[in-house]
Scaffold this active site. Structure first.
Site, mmCIF file in Angstrom:
data_model
loop_
_atom_site.group_PDB
_atom_site.id
_atom_site.type_symbol
_atom_site.label_atom_id
_atom_site.label_comp_id
_atom_site.label_asym_id
_atom_site.label_seq_id
_atom_site.Cartn_x
_atom_site.Cartn_y
_atom_site.Cartn_z
ATOM 1 N N TYR A 58 -26.600 -43.857 -33.687
ATOM 2 C CA TYR A 58 -27.040 -42.909 -34.721
ATOM 3 C C TYR A 58 -25.896 -41.966 -35.115
ATOM 4 O O TYR A 58 -25.658 -41.729 -36.307
ATOM 5 C CB TYR A 58 -28.232 -42.122 -34.177
ATOM 6 C CG TYR A 58 -28.879 -41.154 -35.131
ATOM 7 C CD1 TYR A 58 -29.702 -41.603 -36.161
ATOM 8 C CD2 TYR A 58 -28.695 -39.773 -34.993
ATOM 9 C CE1 TYR A 58 -30.321 -40.700 -37.022
ATOM 10 C CE2 TYR A 58 -29.310 -38.870 -35.845
ATOM 11 C CZ TYR A 58 -30.123 -39.336 -36.863
ATOM 12 O OH TYR A 58 -30.732 -38.449 -37.719
ATOM 13 N N LYS A 97 -24.129 -41.426 -38.788
ATOM 14 C CA LYS A 97 -24.165 -40.137 -39.489
ATOM 15 C C LYS A 97 -22.756 -39.575 -39.701
ATOM 16 O O LYS A 97 -22.493 -38.903 -40.698
ATOM 17 C CB LYS A 97 -25.045 -39.141 -38.710
ATOM 18 C CG LYS A 97 -26.518 -39.549 -38.657
ATOM 19 C CD LYS A 97 -27.137 -39.649 -40.048
ATOM 20 C CE LYS A 97 -28.608 -39.970 -40.030
ATOM 21 N NZ LYS A 97 -29.185 -40.066 -41.393
#
Ligand code: NAP
Length: 246
Positions: free
Chosen positions: A154, A158
């Site tokens: 993740y 990002k």
């Protein structure tokens, strides 16, 4: 006839995406609502936007798949003739420590959270460049700035969004296309609802204002960044986290 702006909000069937869609609708912007699985949720978002009085269209598609994104853009151009605002909001988590993370979990998160933005921005930027107007907002995360144990996949996605934001901002600035990223901290949605109370309490201790954010907080910031008042802002990562990243 009034020529309203047209915005695509990806992952708008609930949470932050829905709040962005309804906030932009309240600024008299037509809304394309994308979802992947939750049609009922997308219809609820549509109902809320139409109550405000703008035109809407629901378009299903997995944003991590280029063929789905291509179809969505074909539909948008057919129906609206343009896209002015792109909000890359669709996102997922598949958490776990790196030592036991399956390649599939890494790949899937990167596809939905990062490749999606590559596909959408490429198509949107071409249309926006022709029209000499565009506003792109990528929903990144505090985790893309600071990292987080259990979120290697993740955080990579990002952080990748932040790099893409800055590069595309430079490529497109002279064509009146602004590209910015937002880095939310802890916002109360389904995504964070599934975390244990133990983790939530630990996070709360790290938030100077002492409470979690709401999806509407993000909607308000997006609305500002796509407005004329923010014309001189591009290539930025705006944290919205109650001070968590200080
Ligand atoms: P959420 O409540 O889990 O909602 C996620 C949305 O993304 C849903 O509408 C979902 O639609 C959609 N989605 C998931 N996979 C998709 C795909 N492959 N294609 C298209 N749509 C897809 O999450 P949220 O908290 O609102 O998060 C929204 C964004 O903010 C995400 O990018 C997230 O990483 C980011 N963010 C959230 C927080 C937070 O604290 N909540 C903090 C920082 C950043 P379907 O159910 O229809 O698939």
């Amino acid at each position: 006839m009034e020529n309203r702006r047209v915005a695509l909000v990806t992952g708008a069937s609930r949470g932050i995406g829905r709040a962005i869609a309804t906030r932009l609708a309240s600024s008299n912007i037509d809304i394309v609502i994308n979802y992947n699985k939750d049609l009922e949720g997308a219809e609820e978002t549509q109902k809320q936007c139409e109550k405000i009085g703008v035109k809407t269209r629901i378009l299903q598609g997995d944003m991590g798949k280029e063929e789905d994104v291509n179809l969505i853009f074909e539909n948008i151009v057919d129906e609206f003739g343009k896209i002015d605002i792109l909000i890359n909001n669709a996102g997922i988590t598949i958490d776990g420590l790196l030592i036991s993370m399956k390649e599939e979990a890494f790949r899937e998160v990167l596809e939905v959270n990062l490749f999606s933005a590559f596909y959408t921005m490429k198509l949107a930027a071409r249309i926006m460049a022709k029209n000499r107007f565009g506003r792109i907002i990528n929903i990144s995360s505090i985790v893309g700035i600071r990292g987080n144990a259990g979120q290697v996949n993740y955080s990579a996605s990002k952080a990748g969004l932040i790099g893409m934001t800055k590069s595309l901002a430079k490529e497109m600035a002279k064509r009146n296309i602004r590209v910015n990223a937002i880095a939310p901290g802890f916002i109360e949605t389904d995504m964070t609802h599934k975390l244990s109370n133990n983790i939530k309490n630990k996070m709360l201790e790290e938030i100077p204002v002492g409470y979690f954010g709401k999806p509407e907080d993000i909607g308000n910031l997006v609305n500002f960044l796509v407005s004329e008042e923010a014309n001189y802002i591009t290539g930025q990562v705006i944290s919205i986290d109650g001070g968590m990243n200080i």
